[in-house]
Design a protein around this motif. Sequence first.
Motif, mmCIF file in Angstrom:
data_model
loop_
_atom_site.group_PDB
_atom_site.id
_atom_site.type_symbol
_atom_site.label_atom_id
_atom_site.label_comp_id
_atom_site.label_asym_id
_atom_site.label_seq_id
_atom_site.Cartn_x
_atom_site.Cartn_y
_atom_site.Cartn_z
ATOM 1 N N ALA A 85 0.827 -1.207 0.000
ATOM 2 C CA ALA A 85 0.000 0.000 0.000
ATOM 3 C C ALA A 85 0.863 1.258 0.000
ATOM 4 C CB ALA A 85 -0.922 -0.008 1.212
ATOM 5 N N THR A 86 1.939 1.232 0.757
ATOM 6 C CA THR A 86 2.845 2.377 0.799
ATOM 7 C C THR A 86 3.480 2.627 -0.563
ATOM 8 O OG1 THR A 86 3.320 1.897 3.107
ATOM 9 C CG2 THR A 86 4.862 3.332 1.967
ATOM 10 N N LEU A 87 3.983 1.573 -1.179
ATOM 11 C CA LEU A 87 4.624 1.719 -2.487
ATOM 12 C C LEU A 87 3.623 2.102 -3.565
ATOM 13 C CD1 LEU A 87 7.155 -1.234 -2.368
ATOM 14 C CD2 LEU A 87 7.631 1.204 -2.198
ATOM 15 N N SER A 88 2.413 1.568 -3.496
ATOM 16 C CA SER A 88 1.387 1.907 -4.473
ATOM 17 C C SER A 88 1.025 3.379 -4.403
ATOM 18 C CB SER A 88 0.146 1.046 -4.252
ATOM 19 O OG SER A 88 -0.898 1.468 -5.080
ATOM 20 N N THR A 89 0.884 3.891 -3.191
ATOM 21 C CA THR A 89 0.559 5.304 -3.029
ATOM 22 C C THR A 89 1.694 6.183 -3.536
ATOM 23 O OG1 THR A 89 -0.842 4.809 -1.142
ATOM 24 C CG2 THR A 89 -0.093 7.074 -1.353
ATOM 25 N N ALA A 90 2.921 5.830 -3.199
ATOM 26 C CA ALA A 90 4.070 6.610 -3.673
ATOM 27 C C ALA A 90 4.156 6.576 -5.195
ATOM 28 C CB ALA A 90 5.347 6.076 -3.051
ATOM 29 N N ASP A 91 3.933 5.415 -5.785
ATOM 30 C CA ASP A 91 3.961 5.281 -7.237
ATOM 31 C C ASP A 91 2.879 6.127 -7.891
ATOM 32 O OD1 ASP A 91 4.625 4.136 -9.807
ATOM 33 O OD2 ASP A 91 2.806 2.932 -9.581
ATOM 34 N N SER A 92 1.678 6.089 -7.355
ATOM 35 C CA SER A 92 0.580 6.884 -7.910
ATOM 36 C C SER A 92 0.863 8.375 -7.802
ATOM 37 C CB SER A 92 -0.729 6.558 -7.194
ATOM 38 O OG SER A 92 -1.090 5.228 -7.420
ATOM 39 N N MET A 93 1.447 8.783 -6.694
ATOM 40 C CA MET A 93 1.788 10.194 -6.520
ATOM 41 C C MET A 93 2.831 10.625 -7.542
ATOM 42 S SD MET A 93 0.114 11.456 -3.850
ATOM 43 C CE MET A 93 0.987 12.510 -2.756
ATOM 44 N N LEU A 94 3.853 9.788 -7.755
ATOM 45 C CA LEU A 94 4.877 10.120 -8.739
ATOM 46 C C LEU A 94 4.298 10.207 -10.150
ATOM 47 C CD1 LEU A 94 7.886 7.977 -7.492
ATOM 48 C CD2 LEU A 94 7.707 10.462 -7.522
ATOM 49 N N LEU A 95 3.423 9.270 -10.499
ATOM 50 C CA LEU A 95 2.802 9.301 -11.821
ATOM 51 C C LEU A 95 1.933 10.539 -11.998
ATOM 52 C CD1 LEU A 95 1.816 5.570 -12.328
ATOM 53 C CD2 LEU A 95 3.526 6.866 -13.588
ATOM 54 N N SER A 96 1.176 10.898 -10.972
ATOM 55 C CA SER A 96 0.325 12.083 -11.045
ATOM 56 C C SER A 96 1.150 13.350 -11.185
ATOM 57 C CB SER A 96 -0.565 12.174 -9.804
ATOM 58 O OG SER A 96 -1.424 11.083 -9.730
ATOM 59 N N CYS A 97 2.204 13.439 -10.414
ATOM 60 C CA CYS A 97 3.057 14.629 -10.467
ATOM 61 C C CYS A 97 3.755 14.742 -11.813
ATOM 62 C CB CYS A 97 4.075 14.614 -9.335
ATOM 63 S SG CYS A 97 3.343 14.830 -7.717
ATOM 64 N N SER A 98 4.260 13.624 -12.319
ATOM 65 C CA SER A 98 4.951 13.679 -13.623
ATOM 66 C C SER A 98 3.957 13.994 -14.740
ATOM 67 C CB SER A 98 5.692 12.363 -13.905
ATOM 68 O OG SER A 98 4.763 11.303 -14.028
#
Length: 102
Positions: A85-98
Amino acid sequence: IGAIGQPHILVRTIALRSPDDVPAARKVYFAWYLPFALLTVTISLYARVLLTGELSDPELTLPTMAQAYLPDVLAGMVLAAIFAATLSTADSMLLSCSAAIS
């Protein structure tokens, strides 16, 4: 209100085809969010009762409960789910920001 700090959820709403799809998206979101929120509050109240005085750090509540009340295999799955869950949230945040930058 609950999605203000979660841009990866807001991106899904922004990506709708038309404003007519918003009511359906709202129904799906709340159909998943409400049971999840109720279960989260319920588990936290159980933890408050079951682990009184045992915890020095409240962030360790879920792993501590898993170790105390579940078999080793299921406790390992809970720990793996926390990391996922932690990695999924971080990944989604990075994709959204990029996506927002590009």
